[in-house]
Design a protein around this motif. Structure first.
Motif, PDB file in Angstrom:
ATOM      1  N   ALA A 111       4.322  -7.781   2.216  1.00  0.00           N
ATOM      2  CA  ALA A 111       4.201  -6.332   2.074  1.00  0.00           C
ATOM      3  C   ALA A 111       3.448  -5.952   0.803  1.00  0.00           C
ATOM      4  O   ALA A 111       2.676  -5.006   0.783  1.00  0.00           O
ATOM      5  CB  ALA A 111       5.585  -5.691   2.090  1.00  0.00           C
ATOM      6  N   PHE A 112       3.700  -6.686  -0.292  1.00  0.00           N
ATOM      7  CA  PHE A 112       3.086  -6.355  -1.574  1.00  0.00           C
ATOM      8  C   PHE A 112       2.411  -7.603  -2.149  1.00  0.00           C
ATOM      9  O   PHE A 112       3.008  -8.324  -2.948  1.00  0.00           O
ATOM     10  CB  PHE A 112       4.139  -5.824  -2.554  1.00  0.00           C
ATOM     11  CG  PHE A 112       4.946  -4.687  -1.996  1.00  0.00           C
ATOM     12  CD1 PHE A 112       4.401  -3.423  -1.901  1.00  0.00           C
ATOM     13  CD2 PHE A 112       6.239  -4.893  -1.556  1.00  0.00           C
ATOM     14  CE1 PHE A 112       5.141  -2.374  -1.373  1.00  0.00           C
ATOM     15  CE2 PHE A 112       6.989  -3.858  -1.021  1.00  0.00           C
ATOM     16  CZ  PHE A 112       6.434  -2.585  -0.936  1.00  0.00           C
ATOM     17  N   TYR A 652      -0.003  -0.431 -15.241  1.00  0.00           N
ATOM     18  CA  TYR A 652      -0.647   0.831 -14.862  1.00  0.00           C
ATOM     19  C   TYR A 652      -1.972   0.560 -14.166  1.00  0.00           C
ATOM     20  O   TYR A 652      -2.274   1.150 -13.129  1.00  0.00           O
ATOM     21  CB  TYR A 652      -0.851   1.725 -16.090  1.00  0.00           C
ATOM     22  CG  TYR A 652       0.285   2.693 -16.294  1.00  0.00           C
ATOM     23  CD1 TYR A 652       0.275   3.945 -15.682  1.00  0.00           C
ATOM     24  CD2 TYR A 652       1.384   2.358 -17.072  1.00  0.00           C
ATOM     25  CE1 TYR A 652       1.328   4.837 -15.845  1.00  0.00           C
ATOM     26  CE2 TYR A 652       2.451   3.234 -17.243  1.00  0.00           C
ATOM     27  CZ  TYR A 652       2.413   4.476 -16.632  1.00  0.00           C
ATOM     28  OH  TYR A 652       3.460   5.336 -16.787  1.00  0.00           O
ATOM     29  N   LEU A 656      -2.463   1.701 -10.301  1.00  0.00           N
ATOM     30  CA  LEU A 656      -3.414   2.782 -10.042  1.00  0.00           C
ATOM     31  C   LEU A 656      -4.681   2.306  -9.332  1.00  0.00           C
ATOM     32  O   LEU A 656      -5.525   3.101  -8.962  1.00  0.00           O
ATOM     33  CB  LEU A 656      -3.762   3.500 -11.346  1.00  0.00           C
ATOM     34  CG  LEU A 656      -2.563   4.213 -11.998  1.00  0.00           C
ATOM     35  CD1 LEU A 656      -2.959   4.837 -13.323  1.00  0.00           C
ATOM     36  CD2 LEU A 656      -1.964   5.273 -11.078  1.00  0.00           C
ATOM     37  N   GLU A 660      -6.820  -2.515  -1.568  1.00  0.00           N
ATOM     38  CA  GLU A 660      -8.036  -2.994  -0.908  1.00  0.00           C
ATOM     39  C   GLU A 660      -9.088  -1.887  -0.938  1.00  0.00           C
ATOM     40  O   GLU A 660      -8.768  -0.728  -1.183  1.00  0.00           O
ATOM     41  CB  GLU A 660      -7.727  -3.400   0.531  1.00  0.00           C
ATOM     42  CG  GLU A 660      -7.036  -2.314   1.313  1.00  0.00           C
ATOM     43  CD  GLU A 660      -6.297  -2.860   2.530  1.00  0.00           C
ATOM     44  OE1 GLU A 660      -6.322  -2.167   3.542  1.00  0.00           O
ATOM     45  OE2 GLU A 660      -5.713  -3.949   2.466  1.00  0.00           O
ATOM     46  N   HIS A 663     -11.810   1.454   3.690  1.00  0.00           N
ATOM     47  CA  HIS A 663     -12.577   1.030   4.850  1.00  0.00           C
ATOM     48  C   HIS A 663     -12.620   2.131   5.890  1.00  0.00           C
ATOM     49  O   HIS A 663     -11.832   3.051   5.882  1.00  0.00           O
ATOM     50  CB  HIS A 663     -11.957  -0.228   5.451  1.00  0.00           C
ATOM     51  CG  HIS A 663     -10.487  -0.085   5.725  1.00  0.00           C
ATOM     52  ND1 HIS A 663      -9.532  -0.402   4.781  1.00  0.00           N
ATOM     53  CD2 HIS A 663      -9.812   0.373   6.786  1.00  0.00           C
ATOM     54  CE1 HIS A 663      -8.338  -0.161   5.280  1.00  0.00           C
ATOM     55  NE2 HIS A 663      -8.463   0.314   6.478  1.00  0.00           N
TER      56      HIS A 663
ATOM     57  N   HIS B   8      -6.181   5.217  12.927  1.00  0.00           N
ATOM     58  CA  HIS B   8      -7.388   4.458  12.685  1.00  0.00           C
ATOM     59  C   HIS B   8      -7.501   3.290  13.655  1.00  0.00           C
ATOM     60  O   HIS B   8      -8.563   3.020  14.192  1.00  0.00           O
ATOM     61  CB  HIS B   8      -7.370   3.936  11.253  1.00  0.00           C
ATOM     62  CG  HIS B   8      -8.710   3.510  10.776  1.00  0.00           C
ATOM     63  ND1 HIS B   8      -9.628   4.411  10.290  1.00  0.00           N
ATOM     64  CD2 HIS B   8      -9.298   2.302  10.728  1.00  0.00           C
ATOM     65  CE1 HIS B   8     -10.723   3.763   9.949  1.00  0.00           C
ATOM     66  NE2 HIS B   8     -10.556   2.491  10.203  1.00  0.00           N
ATOM     67  N   ASN B  26       6.294   0.757   3.621  1.00  0.00           N
ATOM     68  CA  ASN B  26       6.823  -0.433   2.953  1.00  0.00           C
ATOM     69  C   ASN B  26       7.528  -0.107   1.650  1.00  0.00           C
ATOM     70  O   ASN B  26       8.576  -0.662   1.317  1.00  0.00           O
ATOM     71  CB  ASN B  26       5.682  -1.411   2.642  1.00  0.00           C
ATOM     72  CG  ASN B  26       5.259  -2.186   3.868  1.00  0.00           C
ATOM     73  OD1 ASN B  26       6.009  -2.293   4.835  1.00  0.00           O
ATOM     74  ND2 ASN B  26       4.053  -2.729   3.834  1.00  0.00           N
ATOM     75  N   ILE B 188      -1.213  12.514 -12.731  1.00  0.00           N
ATOM     76  CA  ILE B 188      -1.996  12.443 -11.500  1.00  0.00           C
ATOM     77  C   ILE B 188      -2.156  13.845 -10.904  1.00  0.00           C
ATOM     78  O   ILE B 188      -3.227  14.217 -10.427  1.00  0.00           O
ATOM     79  CB  ILE B 188      -1.324  11.488 -10.486  1.00  0.00           C
ATOM     80  CG1 ILE B 188      -1.294  10.073 -11.054  1.00  0.00           C
ATOM     81  CG2 ILE B 188      -2.056  11.504  -9.144  1.00  0.00           C
ATOM     82  CD1 ILE B 188      -0.466   9.097 -10.263  1.00  0.00           C
TER      83      ILE B 188
END
Lengths: 663, 227
Positions: A111-112, A652, A656, A660, A663, B8, B26, B188
């Motif tokens: 997942a991470f 950080y 941030l 990926e 896309h 998508h 998740n 943010i």
């Protein structure tokens, strides 16, 4: 350090074209590469822990031996235990978690992915930190259980315990981060149709272990925080003169420590539960009961901790309660043993090396389990506690159980990881030398223990009836070493010279064998659609799978409310509405195409160095605490702040940055 | 995120990510696992405090105490319940502000006409409010710690001092981390504005914040209120 250098030696494969070299390993976020890093690093630590065990057995081979001083012996057995538990068996299991969980549930990664890399680097730095203590001549010397008040500043003034406390804190961060990751992965990233009751048994065991980790580790974290504060800031948690309870540490430690035992052994149970059905050509016997037994072991595992403390005088009621709960654990454990036996019963057994190790686990763990039931009884335990009988017991469980299962897992999954087979001939030698060496080493300890030989003594006088048992144990250790050397040789040469494995060398039934070996970076070009527990057998050998339930219920999604939004109705899982998959039912097999994720348009997470830097910052921060002990306060504060700054900034930068490219 | 990915991938199954098994993000699963783990952390700290209650061999003590022989001059209680009640109230109100902040982020896209809707719909306002209330709580804690030190109670003084400062200090550290998290979200928000697509990230901070709040309720009851 030797381990990072060793890591790139893993055979480069087509799927990693253009991403080889040291830098690609430092920045990897691929669960398979991280699994490989875990495997190499923890095997290195396993050898180190083995050498420490060798020194212990050398010292104890004959009475009044002087190979090691008393102080060196204390360091040796402390580091042997600590290394084997936290730096060998746990990360060896983590290697399999990393490599296998996504493959077994039909996912492209965890997942991470970056958190996963962070877990590995923290583990590596924690291991280096712990072992750096050897170089300043202050290896931990308070036992792997670190009983306070023995480990408080008053009784352990050196840096030894500081290294141990801080090292364990660092390693705890690694285990916790990994556990959150795997829980999320297993709950949320299963392929369509892979409902919980279709998950491979290894994934089930891994799933349960992650819950043990997240619930047990915070307890030792706090126990260690108290010890840290006592040692560095002068608090009184373990100061008896201030009214502290001398049993506080023991309770906190064993509330962690007993679940830890299952953390060590359940992954090996999982591997065995994969190996035995494959080589019996039968689905596992009593699958749901196996899953429930695993959960029950974990649940009961939190209610038995005080059986480590019968000798401290808790009184008859506490002794009875903990004795009974401990004996109860034998029931789900026994269920597992019988299920493995019934899986083999009537099967067409193939005695591969992996299978031999798996069967050895069943046999040896049973011996360790039965001696465990013996000292579940407080009166019996009072005879056995702190003697070599206990050492025999937990080595049958941890060597006979965990390590046999892990070796079986290595023989079974090496072809998947490298694309090549380990030599069965050398494997046969490895297995028999291990099996004989293990029994020769640990079986006599039952007797030396019952003859009254205490644990943790660095030498003993002749004439107490202990000599021949100790000598036999030491000879057994030498046999183990020969076996281990054969394994290392086999492991290293098979990567180049082993026979080509192909997708599925063993004729197994779970998803990881439906894809090429080694798997491409994206694992599955198309996410499989699962319709039974052994989806690959459905395609290849449906007769083996006839009695396994096949339904379409796993293809349906539950109603889920997320915040105020309603997602999903009782409709088929949208993943199954993919145009290409809607027309297909069941499994497909993916042959090696040599295509990259880019060719196929599969989004992959970007490689990044940030998790490594963050892990380094964390380690620097903990290292700074060491200087408090040396009374270099400004240096300590400077180091801690530097570490914290590095950690925060890289964290950080990491959080941030998107995982990926868009896309 | 889930919706985007599902939409998508509807036209091509190899592009994008398949939907999650539960339909939840998740991160949501992970934060719940994290909170479960944190429960054990605070359970260990609170249990230790309770086990060590009444075992200190020297004062100051948390509540009014009598020492043998006799009880002519009972020792003064060091815990200041009225002041801590105020700080508890502040922390509880911060949870309300957090709820409003999350709601504001979730409904950012909806048109707002009345002044009331505009105020309720301002994520910046409510994030600031939460962070300020959290910081106020920390201020109360700093005041409490300082006054205890003046009254002769440090982390080294006795078992009460050790277990009290460690327990409440750990909680304070968690609040501090929460405030930093809120400030990050605010940064943010000022840079590019938080919208419904960021709701999950605000939700994570909110879950953490409420958890830290609930832990304080346990601490306030077990440490301050029960004698």
């Amino acid at each position: 350090m030797a381990t990072t250098a060793a890591a790139p030696a893993i055979p480069a494969t087509d799927s990693y074209v253009g991403t080889s070299g040291v830098w690609s390993w430092l920045t990897t976020v691929d669960h398979k590469r991280i699994g490989t890093l875990y495997l190499f690093t923890s095997l290195f630590f396993f050898l180190l822990g083995g050498l420490e065990a060798g020194m212990i057995r050398w010292q104890l081979a004959v009475p009044n031996n002087h190979v090691l001083s008393a102080e060196a012996y204390n360091q040796m057995f402390t580091m042997h235990g600590t290394t084997m538990v936290f730096l060998a068996i746990m990360p060896l299991s983590a290697a399999f978690f990393n490599y296998l969980i996504p493959l077994q549930i039909g996912a492209r990664d965890v997942a991470f992915p970056r958190l996963n890399a962070f877990s590995y680097w923290v583990f590596l730095f924690g291991g280096i930190f712990m072992n750096a203590s050897w170089f300043v001549g202050a290896a931990p010397n308070g036992g792997w259980f670190g009983y306070a008040p023995l480990t408080t500043l008053q009784f352990s003034p050196g840096l030894n315990i500081d290294f141990w406390v801080l090292g364990l804190q660092i390693l705890g961060v690694s285990s916790l981060a990994a556990a959150f990751n795997f829980i999320t992965t297993i709950i949320n990233m299963r392929a369509p149709g892979m409902n919980l009751m279709r998950m491979p048994m290894f994934t089930w065991n891994a799933f349960v272990v992650q819950f043990l980790l997240i619930l047990a580790f915070p307890v030792i974290t706090i126990a260690l925080v108290f010890l840290q504060f006592d040692r560095f800031f002068g608090t009184n948690f373990y100061t008896i003169a201030a009214g502290a309870d001398p049993l506080l540490w023991q309770h906190l430690f064993w509330i962690f420590g007993h679940p830890e035992v299952y953390i060590l052994v359940l992954p090996a149970f999982g591997l065995t539960s994969e190996i035995i059905p494959t080589f019996s050509r039968k689905p596992i016997f009593g699958y749901p009961v196996m899953a429930y037994a695993t959960m029950l072991i974990a649940f009961l595992g939190f209610g038995v901790w005080a059986h480590h403390m019968f000798a401290v005088g808790m009184g008859p009621i506490a002794d009875t309660v903990f004795g009974v709960t401990t004996m109860l654990i034998a029931i789900p454990t026994g269920v597992k043993i019988f299920n493995w036996v019934f899986t083999m019963w009537g099967g067409s057994l193939q005695f591969t090396t992996a299978m031999k190790f798996a069967i050895a686990l069943v046999a040896l763990f049973t011996i360790g389990g039965i001696s465990g039931v013996m000292h579940a009884s407080p009166p019996a335990d009072l005879q056995q506690t702190d003697t070599y009988f206990i050492v025999a017991h937990f080595h049958y469980v941890l060597f006979g159980g965990s390590m046999m299962g892990i070796f079986g897992g290595i023989y079974y999954y090496y072809p998947k990881m490298t694309g090549r087979m380990l030599s069965e001939k050398l494997g046969n030698w490895h297995f028999w030398l291990m099996f004989i060496g293990m029994n020769l080493t640990f079986f006599p300890m039952h007797f030396s223990g019952l003859y009254g030989m205490p644990r943790r003594i660095y030498t003993y006088d002749a004439g107490q009836g202990w000599e021949r048992f100790n000598l036999t144990s030491s000879i057994g250790t030498a046999v183990l070493f020969i076996g281990l050397l054969i394994f290392v040789y086999n492991f290293l040469i098979a990567g180049r010279r082993g026979a080509i494995a192909g997708n599925d060398p063993w004729g197994a039934g779970t998803l990881e064998w439906s894809i090429p070996s080694p798997p491409p970076e994206y694992n599955f070009a198309r996410i499989p659609r699962v319709t039974s527990r052994l989806p690959l057998w459905d395609v290849k050998t449906p007769t083996l799978n006839a009695e396994v339930p096949h339904t379409d219920r796993g293809d349906r999604r539950l109603d889920v409310d997320v915040g105020t939004k309603h997602t999903g109705h009782s409709h088929p899982n949208p993943a199954n509405s993919y145009p290409q998959q809607a027309t297909e039912s069941g499994m497909h097999i993916e042959e090696a195409t040599g295509k990259s994720a880019k060719d196929l348009g599969i989004p992959m997470p970007n490689q990044t160095i940030k998790p490594l830097i963050c892990a380094a910052g964390l380690t620097i921060m903990f290292t700074g605490l060491l200087f408090i002990h040396e009374d270099k306060h400004s240096l300590a504060i400077a180091t801690i702040l530097t570490g914290a700054l590095i950690m925060t900034m890289s964290l950080y930068a990491w959080v941030l940055t998107p995982l990926e490219d868009h896309h | 995120m889930t919706h985007a990915a599902a939409a998508h991938s509807a036209h091509d199954d190899t592009h994008g990510h398949p939907p999650t098994s539960t339909g939840l993000d998740n991160k949501k699963i992970a934060i719940w696992a994290f909170i479960g783990s944190e429960c054990m952390l605070f359970a260990s700290l609170i249990s230790t405090y309770l086990i060590y209650k009444g075992r200190s061999v020297v004062g100051p003590y948390p509540h009014e105490a009598c020492l043998p022989p006799g009880c002519s001059t009972p020792l003064k209680a060091i815990l200041n319940i009225p002041v801590t009640s105020a700080s508890t109230f502040v922390l509880l109100m911060s949870s309300l502000a957090m709820v409003l902040a999350l709601a504001a982020v979730e409904t950012k896209d909806q048109p707002k006409t009345t002044t009331g809707e505009k105020i309720l719909g301002s994520s910046k306002l409510w994030l600031w409010m939460t962070a300020i209330l959290g910081t106020t709580f920390l201020g109360f804690q700093a005041f409490e710690f300082t006054s205890f030190v003046h009254e002769g109670l440090t982390i080294r003084t006795n078992l009460f001092g050790s277990s009290f400062f460690t327990l409440t200090g750990f909680h304070g550290a968690h609040v501090t981390a929460g405030v930093l998290w809120l400030l990050t979200l605010l940064a943010i928000d000022y840079r590019r504005g938080l919208g419904p697509k960021d709701a999950i990230n605000v939700d994570l901070a909110a879950l953490y914040w409420h958890f830290v709040d609930v832990v304080w309720i346990a601490i306030f009851t077990l440490v301050y209120l029960i004698k």
